[in-house]
Design an enzyme around this catalytic site. Structure first.
Site, short mmCIF file in Angstrom:
data_model
loop_
_atom_site.label_atom_id
_atom_site.label_comp_id
_atom_site.label_asym_id
_atom_site.label_seq_id
_atom_site.Cartn_x
_atom_site.Cartn_y
_atom_site.Cartn_z
N GLY A 122 -16.71 17.33 -6.97
CA GLY A 122 -17.89 17.99 -6.40
C GLY A 122 -17.47 18.96 -5.32
N GLY A 198 2.10 -0.52 10.86
CA GLY A 198 0.66 -0.70 11.03
C GLY A 198 0.14 -1.65 9.97
N ILE A 200 -1.03 -1.19 6.74
CA ILE A 200 -0.48 -1.10 5.38
C ILE A 200 0.97 -1.57 5.37
CG2 ILE A 200 0.20 0.47 3.50
CD1 ILE A 200 -2.23 2.15 4.10
N VAL A 254 12.45 8.63 13.43
CA VAL A 254 13.13 8.96 12.17
C VAL A 254 13.64 10.39 12.26
CG1 VAL A 254 12.87 9.22 9.68
CG2 VAL A 254 11.71 7.35 10.87
N SER A 286 3.88 4.56 5.57
CA SER A 286 2.51 4.15 5.89
C SER A 286 2.27 4.44 7.36
CB SER A 286 2.32 2.66 5.59
OG SER A 286 3.41 1.90 6.12
N GLY A 288 -0.49 6.20 8.64
CA GLY A 288 -1.86 6.66 8.84
C GLY A 288 -2.33 7.54 7.70
N ASP A 329 -14.14 7.28 5.71
CA ASP A 329 -12.83 7.75 6.18
C ASP A 329 -12.80 9.25 6.49
OD1 ASP A 329 -11.89 5.19 5.78
OD2 ASP A 329 -10.22 5.77 4.47
N ALA A 337 -13.23 -0.15 4.94
CA ALA A 337 -14.22 -0.09 3.86
C ALA A 337 -15.60 -0.54 4.34
CB ALA A 337 -13.75 -0.98 2.71
N HIS A 461 -16.87 -30.99 9.95
CA HIS A 461 -15.54 -31.56 10.16
C HIS A 461 -15.02 -32.11 8.85
CE1 HIS A 461 -12.25 -33.62 12.09
NE2 HIS A 461 -12.53 -34.69 11.37
#
Ligand code: FAD
Ligand code: NAI
Length: 482
Positions: A122, A198, A200, A254, A286, A288, A329, A337, A461
């Site tokens: 779309g 993190g 993931i 890195v 992973s 972000g 997101d 989610a 219990h």
């Protein structure tokens, strides 16, 4: 179905498909456009969450935990397992089947609620009298134009690629894996590198460690899990590094990623030490995720984005354009989610003239490691920083009968309450089924409960939930089993 709708939703992840269902339930003529397809070319609505996120990761976390338990946990229960073997292809096929069941479930819900579903892309085409025109491109057919009074953009996010010295290290999903690749490795790598410790990184690192990989995680920050309560993060650090043998390097910069032999070499420097070079068979990145706005033709209609490339929205998910909303997101806030779903429902209610509401203070967080980590509300370090006068109650699963019976006594429940009013300000759990236990804390906080309210509720219990009650009792220094 004509091309004229009250609501067109672009994106069929948990934000989009839930928004579409609620809008249809409220009597609005609704369409949902989503481009997800199975490897075989069938419609696969559900977005990242269903296809390459929440659902497949939890399927593999469960399967790998079963394998670990069979290999290392059952003996304590007096169950001897001989000839234990891993059939990874079958494990992955089961995960794919769980995903397909969820895709089918969403397609069923679209039919049940009379939502027009378009399995394609779309994009905004322009304004229309009293609304907007959205172009739909479905493979193998001529593009068509839908018009709608309201458009809900729920296009989600994509993995962020690592950048070294200004150059991107592209995902090839053979050696350098994103979340989709990390969920579909055809063989267990002997040496697995993970960039970013993190959510993931920890979940996928746990899966492959349990299946036999030697896992090294390189995390840029000096602090482990900065979003979690410090006591929980410290406990998790001990369990993951000492107990489970995950090698996590903090403060790692890195510097180089190169192909080496059949694998990949990473050069990094950590906390002032000399640079090191390590070789991995596979590397998960992973670090972000970035909002998906490319291909939406946002510029055609002047839809505003923020500096991160997310769609700019107000507290109620309104964009700068009348009748155009954005959720999940692709906008600010946690990339979860259930946050996307809540925003989807709230927006549908607002479009129908109702009053949608999302309380950002009571969105739970869960990390599905073993033990699980879950929390809602403020951490202790936040309360200290904000100068809030609080009391703290903590209860260890080691003193909980059900946890002992389960054979999983790691972790604790920690409740933070206002010192003057006793109102619950934050609840933090590390331990078995933390993901389920946190729901009680969310209810308590939504109802503005005091710690004493939780302490006075009868909990069955023996259950793990008694640890929640005991932590609440401990806030008032009246614990019974500690
Ligand atoms: P998405 O789920 O990303 O859906 C957006 C959809 O829109 C996608 O299908 C996309 O292809 C489609 N789309 C994009 N552009 C267009 C377009 N122009 N036209 C048509 N379609 C388009 N969250 C949790 O709460 N719990 C978890 O356990 C959890 N586990 C995760 C595990 C992993 C490995 C990953 C990667 C994420 C996980 N998440 C989890 C995060 C969660 O998946 C996301 O927060 C959630 O999917 C966001 O929902 P959404 O509807 O905003 O977007
Ligand atoms: P994340 O934000 O959880 O973790 C990324 C980590 O990478 C951070 O610790 C960060 O400091 C580190 N990092 C960033 N750049 C780096 C670099 N160059 N080198 C080394 N480390 C670097 O993001 P992640 O794990 O990618 O997950 C994305 C989103 O998906 C999260 O926002 C999360 O909310 C969601 N998610 C939720 C899950 C759940 O609810 N259980 C499970 C998995 C994902």
């Amino acid at each position: 179905m004509s091309g004229q709708f009250d609501v067109v939703v672009i994106g069929g992840g948990p934000g989009g498909y839930i928004a579409a269902i609620r809008a249809a339930q409220l009597g609005l003529a609704t369409a949902c456009i989503d481009d997800g397809v199975t490897p075989g070319g069938k419609a696969a609505p559900g977005g990242t969450c269903t296809n390459v996120g929440c659902i497949p990761s939890k399927a593999l976390l469960q399967s790998s935990e079963n394998y670990e338990q069979a290999g290392h946990g059952f003996a304590e229960h007096g169950i001897e397992v001989k000839g234990l073997a891993l059939d990874l292809a079958r494990m992955l096929a089961r995960k794919d089947k769980v995903v397909r069941q969820n895709n089918e479930g969403i397609l069923y819900l679209f039919r049940k609620n009379r939502i027009a579903f378009f399995n394609g892309r779309g994009a905004f085409e322009g304004g229309a009298e009293n609304g907007w025109r959205v172009k739909v491109t479905v493979a193998g057919t001529e593009p068509q134009t839908l018009t709608a009074r309201h458009v809900v953009v729920a296009t989600g996010s994509s993995p962020r690629a690592l950048s070294v010295g200004g150059a991107a290290v592209p995902f090839d999903n053979r050696l350098v894996l994103d979340n989709a690749g990390a969920l579909a490795m055809p063989a267990v790598p002997k040496r697995l590198g993970v960039i970013g410790a993190g959510v993931i990184g920890l979940e996928m690192g746990s899966v492959w460690r349990r299946l036999g990989a030697e896992v090294t995680m390189l995390e840029m920050l000096d602090v482990f899990l900065p979003g979690a309560d410090e006591a929980v993060a410290n406990e998790a650090w001990k369990i993951f590094t000492r107990g489970q043998g995950l090698a996590i390097v903090l403060g790692a910069e890195v510097r180089e990623v190169t192909q080496a032999g059949g694998g990949i070499a990473v050069e990094y420097a950590a906390q002032g030490a000399a640079a090191r070079r390590v070789e991995f068979d596979r590397l998960i990145v992973s670090i972000g995720r970035v909002p998906n706005t490319a291909g939406l033709a946002a510029e055609t209609v002047g839809l505003e984005l923020d500096a991160r490339g997310a769609i700019e929205v107000d507290a109620e998910c309104r964009t700068n354009l009348p009748g155009v909303w954005a959720i999940g997101d692709v906008v600010r806030g946690p990339m979860l989610a259930h946050k996307a779903e809540e925003e989807g429902v709230a927006v549908a209610e607002r479009i129908a003239g109702g009053h949608g509401h999302v309380d950002f203070n009571t969105i739970p967080w869960v990390i599905y490691t073993a033990p699980e980590i879950a929390w809602v509300g403020c951490t202790e370090q936040q309360l200290k920083r904000d100068g809030v006068d609080y009391r703290c109650g903590q209860f260890a699963f080691a003193a909980n009968g059900r946890a002992r019976a389960l054979g999983d006594t790691r972790g604790f429940v920690k409740i933070l309450a206002d010192a003057a009013t006793d109102r619950v300000l934050g609840v933090h759990v590390i331990g078995p089924m933390a993901s389920e236990l946190v729901a009680e804390a969310v209810v308590a906080m939504e109802f503005h409960a005091a710690a004493e309210d939780i302490a006075l509720i009868c909990h069955a219990h023996p259950t793990l939930s008694e640890a929640m009650k005991e932590a609440a009792l401990a806030v008032g220094k009246r614990g019974l089993n500690a």
